[in-house]
Design an enzyme around this catalytic site. Structure first.
Site, PDB file in Angstrom:
ATOM      1  N   PRO A 158     -24.171  59.027  21.299  1.00  0.00           N
ATOM      2  CA  PRO A 158     -25.335  58.406  21.939  1.00  0.00           C
ATOM      3  C   PRO A 158     -26.022  59.321  22.955  1.00  0.00           C
ATOM      4  O   PRO A 158     -27.257  59.438  22.954  1.00  0.00           O
ATOM      5  CB  PRO A 158     -24.742  57.168  22.615  1.00  0.00           C
ATOM      6  CG  PRO A 158     -23.507  56.856  21.833  1.00  0.00           C
ATOM      7  CD  PRO A 158     -22.962  58.189  21.425  1.00  0.00           C
ATOM      8  N   TYR A 159     -25.232  59.956  23.790  1.00  0.00           N
ATOM      9  CA  TYR A 159     -25.815  60.803  24.829  1.00  0.00           C
ATOM     10  C   TYR A 159     -26.490  62.034  24.224  1.00  0.00           C
ATOM     11  O   TYR A 159     -27.642  62.363  24.540  1.00  0.00           O
ATOM     12  CB  TYR A 159     -24.724  61.222  25.814  1.00  0.00           C
ATOM     13  CG  TYR A 159     -25.237  61.945  27.047  1.00  0.00           C
ATOM     14  CD1 TYR A 159     -26.035  61.289  27.971  1.00  0.00           C
ATOM     15  CD2 TYR A 159     -24.907  63.284  27.274  1.00  0.00           C
ATOM     16  CE1 TYR A 159     -26.494  61.944  29.108  1.00  0.00           C
ATOM     17  CE2 TYR A 159     -25.353  63.940  28.396  1.00  0.00           C
ATOM     18  CZ  TYR A 159     -26.153  63.275  29.312  1.00  0.00           C
ATOM     19  OH  TYR A 159     -26.613  63.931  30.440  1.00  0.00           O
ATOM     20  N   ALA A 160     -25.773  62.729  23.320  1.00  0.00           N
ATOM     21  CA  ALA A 160     -26.319  63.943  22.715  1.00  0.00           C
ATOM     22  C   ALA A 160     -27.585  63.641  21.911  1.00  0.00           C
ATOM     23  O   ALA A 160     -28.588  64.363  21.997  1.00  0.00           O
ATOM     24  CB  ALA A 160     -25.265  64.603  21.826  1.00  0.00           C
ATOM     25  N   THR A 162     -29.739  61.019  22.133  1.00  0.00           N
ATOM     26  CA  THR A 162     -30.897  60.578  22.922  1.00  0.00           C
ATOM     27  C   THR A 162     -31.446  61.685  23.798  1.00  0.00           C
ATOM     28  O   THR A 162     -32.660  61.777  24.006  1.00  0.00           O
ATOM     29  CB  THR A 162     -30.533  59.359  23.786  1.00  0.00           C
ATOM     30  OG1 THR A 162     -29.378  59.650  24.597  1.00  0.00           O
ATOM     31  CG2 THR A 162     -30.242  58.152  22.909  1.00  0.00           C
ATOM     32  N   LYS A 163     -30.585  62.565  24.277  1.00  0.00           N
ATOM     33  CA  LYS A 163     -31.074  63.703  25.066  1.00  0.00           C
ATOM     34  C   LYS A 163     -31.776  64.724  24.171  1.00  0.00           C
ATOM     35  O   LYS A 163     -32.756  65.354  24.591  1.00  0.00           O
ATOM     36  CB  LYS A 163     -29.918  64.357  25.829  1.00  0.00           C
ATOM     37  CG  LYS A 163     -29.503  63.599  27.079  1.00  0.00           C
ATOM     38  CD  LYS A 163     -30.609  63.614  28.124  1.00  0.00           C
ATOM     39  CE  LYS A 163     -30.142  63.114  29.469  1.00  0.00           C
ATOM     40  NZ  LYS A 163     -31.188  63.221  30.517  1.00  0.00           N
TER      41      LYS A 163
END
Length: 247
Positions: A158-160, A162-163
């Protein structure tokens, strides 16, 4: 060097109640900027304002806002226009980790939250603030990013993702405004002593990591209207500590 290089500049900082956002807000205020501090908790914003006032004799403008309800950013742009007519600096530091989980096990609600805060809110922020940045003689937009964009790793989906989307969006936008006074920067703080880092690496000794305050001088430098050789298209500043925290 001018001890107040950001005198009379108007700066919006998201995620201003803790971590890198808080450090950026304090650094900008010390450099003379009037800070519009955006954060989720009224108490955290008031604590930040107390510190800014104690150090500078000036108050910040406090905006309690949850980016999980990003439509509120539209109203923020209108309010800033009404009061100041422009915006000189944006530091977008607010983000969520979204949990560390196998991709197939990601909770749908956490996925939606991470997408909303890390990506959709960035689009809404650009949409609401672009006219205000263009009204400045040198609009500066600084977006916090991560090395996970170019170095994806198991369980960081999710973090990778969306960033990575945020970086692509900022690069597209920077191309669109390259013939205006607006410049965008992607800033990768790398490993830093933040709550998000502790969430991702609970077994790590936080005292081995640099404090967020150490990156504040670079944020101030990137926010200045003077020609620092910033290119028309955004670049990622990632090796800031090796450069002594400077360009």
């Amino acid at each position: 060097m001018d001890s107040k290089p950001l005198n009379n500049r108007i700066a919006l900082v998201t995620g201003a109640t803790r971590g890198i956002g808080q450090a950026a807000a304090l650094g900008l205020a010390r450099a003379g900027a009037h800070v519009i501090a955006l954060g989720r908790t009224q108490g955290g914003l008031e604590a930040l304002d107390d510190q800014i006032f104690a150090e500078t004799g000036a108050h910040a403008t406090l905006v309690p806002m949850d980016l999980k309800q990003p439509e509120t950013l539209d109203a923020l742009g209108a309010t800033i226009h009404e009061r100041w007519g422009r915006l000189d600096i944006v530091v977008h530091a607010a983000a969520v980790l979204g949990g560390i989980s196998p991709t197939g096990h990601i909770d749908p609600k956490r996925w939606d939250e991470t997408l909303t805060v890390n990506l959709t809110a960035t689009w809404r922020l650009i949409r609401a603030l672009e006219p205000l940045l263009k009204a400045s003689d040198a609009g500066r937009a600084i977006f916090l990013t991560t090395g996970r964009v170019v170095r994806p790793k198991a369980f960081w989906g999710p973090y990778a993702a969306t960033k990575a989307g945020m970086e692509a969006l900022v690069r597209c936008w920077a191309d669109e405004v390259e013939h205006t006074p607006v410049r965008a920067v992607l800033l990768d703080p790398n490993q830093m002593r933040t709550r998000m880092r502790a969430e991702a690496y609970p077994g790590e000794d936080p005292m081995t990591l640099p404090e967020p305050a150490e990156i504040a001088p670079l944020v101030v430098q990137l926010a200045q209207a003077t020609d620092l050789g910033l290119p028309d298209r955004p670049v990622v500043f990632s090796d800031w500590k090796a450069a002594g925290g400077k360009l």
